[in-house]
Structure formats: structure tokens, C-alpha cells
Design a protein around this motif. Structure first.
Motif, mmCIF file in Angstrom:
data_model
loop_
_atom_site.group_PDB
_atom_site.id
_atom_site.type_symbol
_atom_site.label_atom_id
_atom_site.label_comp_id
_atom_site.label_asym_id
_atom_site.label_seq_id
_atom_site.Cartn_x
_atom_site.Cartn_y
_atom_site.Cartn_z
ATOM 1 N N UNK A 120 0.730 -1.153 0.047
ATOM 2 C CA UNK A 120 0.040 0.056 0.133
ATOM 3 C C UNK A 120 0.858 1.227 0.018
ATOM 4 N N UNK A 121 0.691 2.119 -1.112
ATOM 5 C CA UNK A 121 1.325 3.342 -0.967
ATOM 6 C C UNK A 121 0.832 4.250 -0.158
ATOM 7 N N UNK A 122 1.757 5.084 0.499
ATOM 8 C CA UNK A 122 1.340 6.156 1.341
ATOM 9 C C UNK A 122 2.008 7.449 0.949
ATOM 10 N N UNK A 123 1.697 8.507 1.341
ATOM 11 C CA UNK A 123 2.183 9.693 1.032
ATOM 12 C C UNK A 123 2.448 10.630 2.189
ATOM 13 N N UNK A 124 3.356 11.469 2.226
ATOM 14 C CA UNK A 124 3.505 12.373 3.386
ATOM 15 C C UNK A 124 4.409 13.509 3.124
ATOM 16 N N UNK A 125 4.446 14.252 4.152
ATOM 17 C CA UNK A 125 5.600 15.569 4.008
ATOM 18 C C UNK A 125 6.849 15.273 5.030
ATOM 19 N N UNK A 126 7.973 15.408 4.712
ATOM 20 C CA UNK A 126 9.306 15.283 5.567
ATOM 21 C C UNK A 126 9.004 16.351 6.623
ATOM 22 N N UNK A 127 9.167 16.122 7.797
ATOM 23 C CA UNK A 127 9.125 16.783 8.823
ATOM 24 C C UNK A 127 10.371 16.923 9.644
ATOM 25 N N UNK A 128 11.235 16.079 9.277
ATOM 26 C CA UNK A 128 12.570 16.058 9.898
ATOM 27 C C UNK A 128 13.692 14.928 9.162
ATOM 28 N N UNK A 129 14.879 15.430 9.390
ATOM 29 C CA UNK A 129 15.796 14.492 8.667
ATOM 30 C C UNK A 129 16.903 14.372 9.689
ATOM 31 N N UNK A 130 17.165 13.063 10.080
ATOM 32 C CA UNK A 130 18.452 12.766 10.993
ATOM 33 C C UNK A 130 19.264 11.785 10.447
ATOM 34 N N UNK A 131 20.551 12.036 10.549
ATOM 35 C CA UNK A 131 21.803 11.162 10.302
ATOM 36 C C UNK A 131 22.049 10.594 11.460
ATOM 37 N N UNK A 132 22.258 9.310 11.630
ATOM 38 C CA UNK A 132 22.945 8.298 12.841
ATOM 39 C C UNK A 132 23.795 7.532 12.192
ATOM 40 N N UNK A 133 25.268 7.906 12.333
ATOM 41 C CA UNK A 133 26.173 6.956 11.562
ATOM 42 C C UNK A 133 25.900 7.052 10.076
ATOM 43 N N UNK A 134 25.963 5.820 9.498
ATOM 44 C CA UNK A 134 25.864 5.755 7.951
ATOM 45 C C UNK A 134 24.223 5.856 7.613
ATOM 46 N N UNK A 135 23.426 5.712 8.517
ATOM 47 C CA UNK A 135 22.108 5.811 8.062
ATOM 48 C C UNK A 135 21.271 7.173 8.184
ATOM 49 N N UNK A 136 20.375 7.437 7.304
ATOM 50 C CA UNK A 136 19.551 8.678 7.391
ATOM 51 C C UNK A 136 18.200 8.263 7.587
ATOM 52 N N UNK B 86 -0.188 12.091 4.916
ATOM 53 C CA UNK B 86 -1.023 13.034 4.317
ATOM 54 C C UNK B 86 -2.549 12.795 4.620
ATOM 55 N N UNK B 87 -2.801 11.636 4.980
ATOM 56 C CA UNK B 87 -4.214 11.279 5.305
ATOM 57 C C UNK B 87 -4.611 11.041 6.939
ATOM 58 N N UNK B 88 -3.799 10.282 7.576
ATOM 59 C CA UNK B 88 -4.004 10.261 8.769
ATOM 60 C C UNK B 88 -3.236 11.003 9.940
#
Length: 132
Positions: free
Chosen positions: A20-36, A43-45
Motif C-alpha cells: 500500500x503506497x502512502x504519502x506524506x511530508x518530510x518533517x525531520x531528517x536525522x543522520x545516525x552514523x551511516x543511516x539517514x 497526508x491522510x491520517x
């Protein structure tokens, strides 16, 4: 690194609903080591989801193509050892095409990968259309 930014609309598939494809808006970006990690507000809930960078996409068609490739990869894995009517009947006898591990529709979730594989094999081996 990441070419997404806070405020971008993105598309993703949630673990509990893998196709099931969901959509939304990015509210925050965090980098922890090699992972983002990307925090997305649905968008709906308006619920929040924490996703890895590689799990989000810019367009709905892009994620649908990825999910379709993944799904049919699994279907082809099921089909690879089934070549005859006997193989198909044994597979259907030995495998319940329902996933009894998770309650969902009517109490249980259907194993769509196996159902699609059986439908395709019935057409290929026997010329029988089982429907959609």
C-alpha cells in the motif's frame, strides 16, 4: 547524501501494509552514523512515520514500480520449482494460500504471492483462467 529536504512530499510503503503506497511530508531528517532517517507526516491520517532514506520515493509511480518488481520477484521465486500439473497440485495441497499469522480481512490475510503464482501457473500449465 540526501537530496530530500524538510517540506518535500514523498511516497513510501509502511511495513504493516507492504504493498500500500502512502504519502506524506518530510518533517525531520536525522543522520545516525551511516543511516539517514526521515520523519514523515502522513497526508491522510497525519500520523508520523520514521523511515530510512532508501525507503522513500519522490513519485507514486516510482514506488509502485519498485513494489511491483519486488512482488513479482517473490512470485517468480514460488514458480521456479513448479513445472508440471503434478507439481502445481502438490504445491496447492501442501500450501494454504492464506497467511494465518496475521489477522486482517475476515480474520486472516491472504498470501497473495502464492495465489498469483498459482493463478499464473494454472494458465501456463493447464490453460485454466482462475480469475484475478
Amino acid at each position: 547524501m540526501c537530496d530530500f529536504k524538510v517540506g518535500d512530499k514523498v511516497y513510501f510503503a509502511w511495513y504493516d501494509e507492504p504493498y500500500t503506497v502512502k504519502s506524506g511530508i518530510i518533517t525531520e531528517i536525522k543522520c545516525l552514523g551511516d543511516l539517514t532517517y526521515i520523519m514523515i507526516q502522513d497526508s491522510i491520517t497525519h500520523g508520523s512515520y520514521l523511515m530510512l532514506l532508501e525507503e522513500i520515493y519522490r513519485t507514486e509511480s516510482e514506488i509502485k514500480a519498485v513494489l511491483k518488481r519486488e512482488f513479482y520477484g517473490k512470485v517468480n521465486e514460488v514458480k521456479k520449482d513448479i513445472h508440471t500439473l503434478e507439481d502445481l497440485l502438490k504445491f496447492m495441497y501442501d500450501n494454504d494460500l492464506t497467511d494465518w499469522s496475521s489477522p486482517h480481512i475476515n480474520g486472516w490475510q491472504t498470501d497473495w504471492v502464492s495465489r498469483v503464482a498459482v493463478r499464473e501457473l494454472a494458465k501456463e500449465i493447464c490453460g485454466i483462467e482462475l480469475g484475478e
